[in-house]
Design a protein around this motif. Structure first.
Motif, mmCIF file in Angstrom:
data_model
loop_
_atom_site.group_PDB
_atom_site.id
_atom_site.type_symbol
_atom_site.label_atom_id
_atom_site.label_comp_id
_atom_site.label_asym_id
_atom_site.label_seq_id
_atom_site.Cartn_x
_atom_site.Cartn_y
_atom_site.Cartn_z
ATOM 1 N N LEU A 1 0.747 -1.195 0.133
ATOM 2 C CA LEU A 1 0.058 0.112 -0.092
ATOM 3 C C LEU A 1 0.923 1.206 0.086
ATOM 4 O O LEU A 1 0.614 2.260 -0.830
ATOM 5 C CB LEU A 1 -1.117 0.115 1.218
ATOM 6 C CG LEU A 1 -1.840 1.178 1.287
ATOM 7 C CD1 LEU A 1 -2.901 0.782 0.736
ATOM 8 C CD2 LEU A 1 -2.257 1.292 3.020
ATOM 9 N N LEU A 2 2.097 1.217 0.978
ATOM 10 C CA LEU A 2 2.696 2.461 0.839
ATOM 11 C C LEU A 2 3.611 2.662 -0.087
ATOM 12 O O LEU A 2 4.141 3.631 -0.296
ATOM 13 C CB LEU A 2 3.531 2.456 2.315
ATOM 14 C CG LEU A 2 2.786 2.737 3.614
ATOM 15 C CD1 LEU A 2 3.410 2.218 4.807
ATOM 16 C CD2 LEU A 2 2.416 4.017 3.542
ATOM 17 N N MET A 3 3.637 1.616 -1.122
ATOM 18 C CA MET A 3 4.456 1.473 -2.381
ATOM 19 C C MET A 3 3.699 2.039 -3.484
ATOM 20 O O MET A 3 4.117 1.845 -4.538
ATOM 21 C CB MET A 3 5.214 0.244 -2.540
ATOM 22 C CG MET A 3 6.276 0.079 -1.360
ATOM 23 S SD MET A 3 7.500 1.583 -1.096
ATOM 24 C CE MET A 3 8.392 1.331 -2.830
ATOM 25 N N GLY A 4 2.160 2.357 -3.227
ATOM 26 C CA GLY A 4 1.460 2.705 -4.255
ATOM 27 C C GLY A 4 0.281 1.739 -4.783
ATOM 28 O O GLY A 4 -0.442 1.929 -5.586
ATOM 29 N N GLY A 5 0.148 0.555 -3.976
ATOM 30 C CA GLY A 5 -0.790 -0.298 -4.242
ATOM 31 C C GLY A 5 -2.383 0.135 -4.091
ATOM 32 O O GLY A 5 -2.395 1.140 -3.492
ATOM 33 N N ASN A 6 -3.249 -0.670 -4.565
ATOM 34 C CA ASN A 6 -4.568 -0.110 -4.846
ATOM 35 C C ASN A 6 -5.339 -0.607 -3.371
ATOM 36 O O ASN A 6 -5.428 -1.757 -3.156
ATOM 37 C CB ASN A 6 -5.280 -0.739 -5.979
ATOM 38 C CG ASN A 6 -6.754 -0.484 -6.204
ATOM 39 O OD1 ASN A 6 -7.559 -1.224 -5.296
ATOM 40 N ND2 ASN A 6 -6.967 0.499 -6.910
#
Length: 441
Positions: free
Chosen positions: A418-423
């Motif tokens: 999530l913190l790396m841009g996950g949905n």
């Protein structure tokens, strides 16, 4: 903890350190007495007191003291970092090869081990020492109680989410200690503009974000009742809009550059080092971090460090005067421990978690789930501040205490994603599927 635990007003308990290792209901006439008499027994003990913080040093000291006073007991002690210990315990649990006595966690882990027939209750021994049993704070034993039987007692109190902040850095840049979410975002923005890390983060052991940040954010958004229903898959699901919102709130912190680059590649100790070096204005961690901070922080940093909790999230349903956590780790006893070996294990449990062990823990700047006063003449001022904060702060469930092992692992990995841009929606579905599958819903 199915109930919200509130830090109760402590009563004074006097105890001299490490002097009483009372014997419980013995299974044999020969015991593990402190004078060296009794049957020779061997005990394997696994723990997570591997660091150089005051708490770890105090607990290892109790183990050493027990060895010296019980020459008939051969202690085979192994220390593992927290994440390594959890993984190792679940590995040996699958093979029914548990150590004799081991650090374990309340709620989900305890229930899983009981369900697997791996633990034995301690009720007879606990009931033989009513002054000990009755001196825990309200609800302290709930996380270790399954179907009316108690399998351990907490050795500490583990609120898992505080903001530790350097007041001098806040003052230097004219930043207010955040009491609202907007003030938190404003602080992050100001620190970034001045090349100061807003919140140091070390998530290499991927449970850190879940335990020290997300569990509290999620409770602020969804409220505790929703989470308990979702954990049971009874009237709520992790795909519900409120949970997706909680994920989005965490992701937005990441997008605002609240955390330094590379946070998934450093650990908790390195995170605190960034703070100690004055490179970060804040870090978020549990109450246990204070024992590390008191020992490692330079005086000029420690003297200007204070503690607060996350502000309320706008539109959230949770109690803003709360923080995630559990009553603390306990010592589990394998079902295979019998006879004089069991008596020795009970005495060691009492040394670690009885009145003297609780005092040693409190004296190491670590909160306890036990009614005992802080010695304000001796305690570090920051620990006194934490203790006062907890008198008016409730504890809401930390996610890894209520979710299944499978769902915890998915959650931890997914929060990194999530913190790396996950949905957020896709991540919510992963967590939902993992929890539903684990409990057969």
């Amino acid at each position: 903890m199915n109930k919200v635990v509130k830090w109760g007003a402590p009563v004074l308990l006097t105890a001299s350190l490490l002097t009483a290792c009372g014997s419980g209901a013995a299974d044999t006439e020969q015991g593990a007495s402190g004078n060296g008499a009794g049957e020779k027994v061997k005990l394997t003990v696994w723990h997570n007191w591997t660091g150089q913080d005051a708490k770890a040093i105090a607990m290892r000291g109790i183990l050493d003291d027990f060895k010296a006073k019980h020459p008939n007991v051969d202690l085979e002690v192994e220390g593992l970092p927290t994440d390594g210990l959890k993984t190792r315990l679940r590995t040996v649990a699958a093979a029914d090869e548990m150590p004799d006595l081991f650090v374990m966690w309340p709620d989900a882990m305890t229930k899983e081990f009981v369900s697997g027939g791996l633990l034995q209750p301690i009720d007879d021994y606990l009931n033989s020492k009513p002054d000990w049993k009755n001196n825990f704070i309200p609800n302290a034993l709930d996380g270790y109680t399954v179907d009316g039987k108690t399998y351990s007692v907490p050795m500490n109190l583990a609120p898992s989410s505080f903001i530790y902040y350097n007041q001098a850095i806040f003052d230097k840049y004219g930043v207010k200690v955040p009491k609202t979410w907007d003030e938190l975002k404003a602080a992050i923005d100001t620190f970034n503009k001045n090349n100061v890390i807003p919140v140091a983060l070390g998530n290499k052991a991927n449970w850190v974000v879940q335990s020290t940040i997300f569990s509290t954010i999620a409770d602020r958004v969804t409220g505790t009742d929703w989470f308990l229903k979702a954990a049971k898959q009874d009237g709520a699901k992790f795909t519900d809009p409120e949970f997706v919102k909680a994920l989005t709130v965490l992701q937005d912190l990441g997008k605002s550059k609240a955390f330094q680059d590379g946070f998934n590649s450093i650990d908790e100790n390195q995170m605190i080092q960034l703070y100690n070096q004055g490179k970060a204005a804040m870090f978020m961690d549990g109450g246990w971090a204070l024992a590390n901070l008191v020992k490692t922080a330079p005086k000029e940093v420690l003297d200007t460090t204070h503690i607060t909790i996350l502000p309320a999230v706008d539109g959230g349903k949770g109690n803003a005067q709360s923080t995630s956590g559990v009553v603390g780790t306990g010592m589990g006893m394998s079902k295979k421990v019998k006879g004089a070996q069991k008596e020795a294990a009970q005495e060691l449990l009492y040394a670690l978690a009885g009145p003297d062990g609780q005092k040693a823990t409190l004296d190491s700047s670590t909160l306890v789930s036990y009614k005992i006063d802080v010695d304000k003449a001796k305690a570090n001022p920051l620990f006194i501040e934490l203790n006062e904060l907890m008198k008016n702060t409730k504890i809401s469930p930390v996610y890894d205490s209520k979710l299944s092992s499978a769902a915890v692992e998915v959650t931890n990995n997914s929060l990194q994603e999530l913190l790396m841009g996950g949905n957020p929606e896709a991540i919510a579905k992963k967590i939902q599927d993992a929890q539903a599958g684990a409990i057969g819903k």
